[in-house]
Structures are given as C-alpha cells and as structure tokens.
Scaffold this motif. Structure first.
Motif, PDB file in Angstrom:
ATOM      1  N   ASP A   3       0.819  -1.213   0.000  1.00 32.88           N
ATOM      2  CA  ASP A   3       0.000   0.000   0.000  1.00 32.88           C
ATOM      3  C   ASP A   3       0.851   1.261   0.000  1.00 32.88           C
ATOM      4  O   ASP A   3       0.426   2.303  -0.501  1.00 32.88           O
ATOM      5  N   GLN A  12      -5.220  -2.497   1.191  1.00 32.80           N
ATOM      6  CA  GLN A  12      -6.140  -1.409   0.855  1.00 32.80           C
ATOM      7  C   GLN A  12      -7.198  -1.816  -0.160  1.00 32.80           C
ATOM      8  O   GLN A  12      -8.375  -1.481   0.003  1.00 32.80           O
ATOM      9  N   ASN A  40     -11.186  -1.616   0.568  1.00 29.10           N
ATOM     10  CA  ASN A  40     -12.070  -0.797  -0.270  1.00 29.10           C
ATOM     11  C   ASN A  40     -13.286  -1.578  -0.732  1.00 29.10           C
ATOM     12  O   ASN A  40     -14.410  -1.054  -0.759  1.00 29.10           O
TER      13      ASN A  40
END
Length: 288
Positions: free
Chosen positions: A232, A272, A276
C-alpha cells in the motif's frame, strides 16, 4: 446431548445462524473481537446440534455455507489483532474443518444423485465460490489442486479456473503474476483469503530477488517493487526489507548474503484494495 428436547431442529438452527450473522455481527456498540468470540462459540454449538442429528445434506449445506464465510471474513478482519484477542490458528482450524465438510457434502449430492431442484439451482450459484476458497486458502497445496482439477466441468467455472491458475503460479514461484491475479478476483472474500498469504509471498519474492538481482553497484526501484508486490505504501516495503536484512532507502539493494534466512514470516495485515471492496458491502449480506 442426545436427548431430543435439548436439540434444535433444522429450521431453528437456520434461524439461529441467520440471527447471529445478521443481527449480531453488524452491531456497532461492541468490539468485533468480542462479537467474534460470542458468534464463534454459538456457531460451534450449532454445528454440534447438526452433527448429532445427522441432518439431511440440503439442510447441512445451507447451515455450513455462511459459517465458512464468517470464519473466512474473521481471518482477514482480525488478522492484525494481538493473539490474546484473536487466535488465527484456531480460526483457521474451524474454517478448514467446516469447508472440508461442506465440500464432502457437495460431493455426496453428486454421488447420490440428489435431484432436489432448489438445491441444485442453489449449488450452481454458490458451489464454485467454496471450491475456489478451498484452493486459495491452501495456495500451492497439491491435495487442493488435485481436487480442483478433477472437478466436473459444471463446477469448474471461471472463478475456479482463475483460482487454479493462481495456485499453480504460486507453486511455480511466479509471485508477480500471483499478486496481479489476486487483485483481479471478483469476490472480495476470496481476495481477502488470498491476501493472508501475502507475507509468505513477499518473503519468497524478496529472497529470490536477492539472488537474481545480486549486485553491489545496482539497486531496484522502490515504486516498481511496491507495484508488483501490491504494497500500500513505500514505508511498508522499507520495513519488510529491513526486517529481512536488505538495505532500503529510495531504492532497494539486493545482496544475496544480506537476506536473513532465519527470520520468521511476518504476520498478515490489511490490504487497501480488499478494505475498499469490503467498505462497499454490508458484511451481513456478504456472509449470508
């Protein structure tokens, strides 16, 4: 335990599972580690009632599927928690046990030619998801791959074929392709399960690169490494590289003798792109 008056019939067990995985897991006023402990204990009791009664395959499948999803989701959501709050080994043990039992029941449906229309339609929609989960949970495992390759064509859908390809690439140490395919998985739950292997994948990739790019005068671009191993941020890469003994500033210096082989694999962490996807969905709907 075998006294019928203390056992919940199938419809009650189904309602219990639905209540736990809808009303309880979505609560906001408790820590999710507390919710997990409570729900896991109650689901274990449901499985006990189910086994003692030797429920029909159709009922057992409908009970086990959301239980498997719950443990798969918990494995990812709580992966950063300290061990005294969440034990990933125990959770994985429950997950593997439930998943293997579920796959055995799928096989029984085919072997015994169960022709309940509703069950068959249901299996066409959901069985490939759990076949794929077994492959991805046991990435590179020959037993899981052998089962997948022997599946009838009906169940070897696109998600199963992608999972097989991903596992084979892992087995062949093609970690760049493994990471690329991980982001292409359409199911956030399958992507989450696969991402739990990232620490091992990254360790193996860094070890191989320490040999392949072994040079005192050249360095490897940090941004490229971040992209291919789906980190990330660059700080995370730098921490991992330093942990394994590699020098990392703006770029990474791969020196074969610097890599610390005795270092244990780091613990999984949230990713991430998975977070999401989860943020766009109701967790109760995802599990049920």
């Amino acid at each position: 335990m075998q006294d019928p008056q203390f056992l919940r019939p199938p419809d009650v067990l189904l309602r219990t599972v639905s209540y736990l995985l809808d009303d309880i897991v979505s609560k906001k006023d408790f820590s999710w580690t507390i919710i997990y402990d409570f729900v896991m204990d109650r689901l274990r009791s449901v499985r006990q009632d189910m086994i003692i009664q030797n429920l029909p395959v159709a009922h057992s499948i409908c009970i086990l599927q959301p239980i498997v999803r719950f443990h798969a989701y918990a494995a990812y959501r709580l992966c950063e928690e300290p061990q005294h709050l969440f034990d990933p080994v125990i959770n994985t043990s429950h997950l593997q046990e439930c998943l293997k039992r579920l796959l055995t029941m799928y096989d029984d449906c085919c072997t015994n030619n169960i022709d309940e229309d509703m069950l068959v339609r249901h299996l066409k929609d959901v069985r490939p998801e759990f076949e794929a989960m077994y492959i991805l949970l046991n990435l590179g495992n020959s037993t899981a791959l052998t089962r997948a390759l022997r599946l009838p064509t009906l169940w070897r859908t696109s998600i199963v074929r992608i999972s097989i390809d991903l596992s084979l690439n892992y087995l062949h140490n093609n970690f760049v392709r493994v990471c690329r395919m991980m982001k292409e998985l359409q199911s956030p739950l399958l992507a989450a399960v696969t991402s739990l292997h990232l620490p091992e994948i990254r360790r193996k990739a860094l070890k191989i690169m320490s040999t392949a790019y072994n040079c005192k005068n050249l360095t490897f671009p940090l941004e490229t490494l971040q992209e291919i191993l789906i980190y990330d941020d660059s700080e995370h890469i730098a921490r991992d590289c330093e942990y394994y003994g590699l020098k990392c500033e703006s770029n990474v210096s791969f020196i074969k003798n610097d890599f610390l082989l005795n270092k244990t694999v780091l613990s999984p962490a949230h990713v991430q792109f998975v977070d999401n996807e989860f943020s766009k969905r109701s967790i109760s709907n995802l599990i049920l």
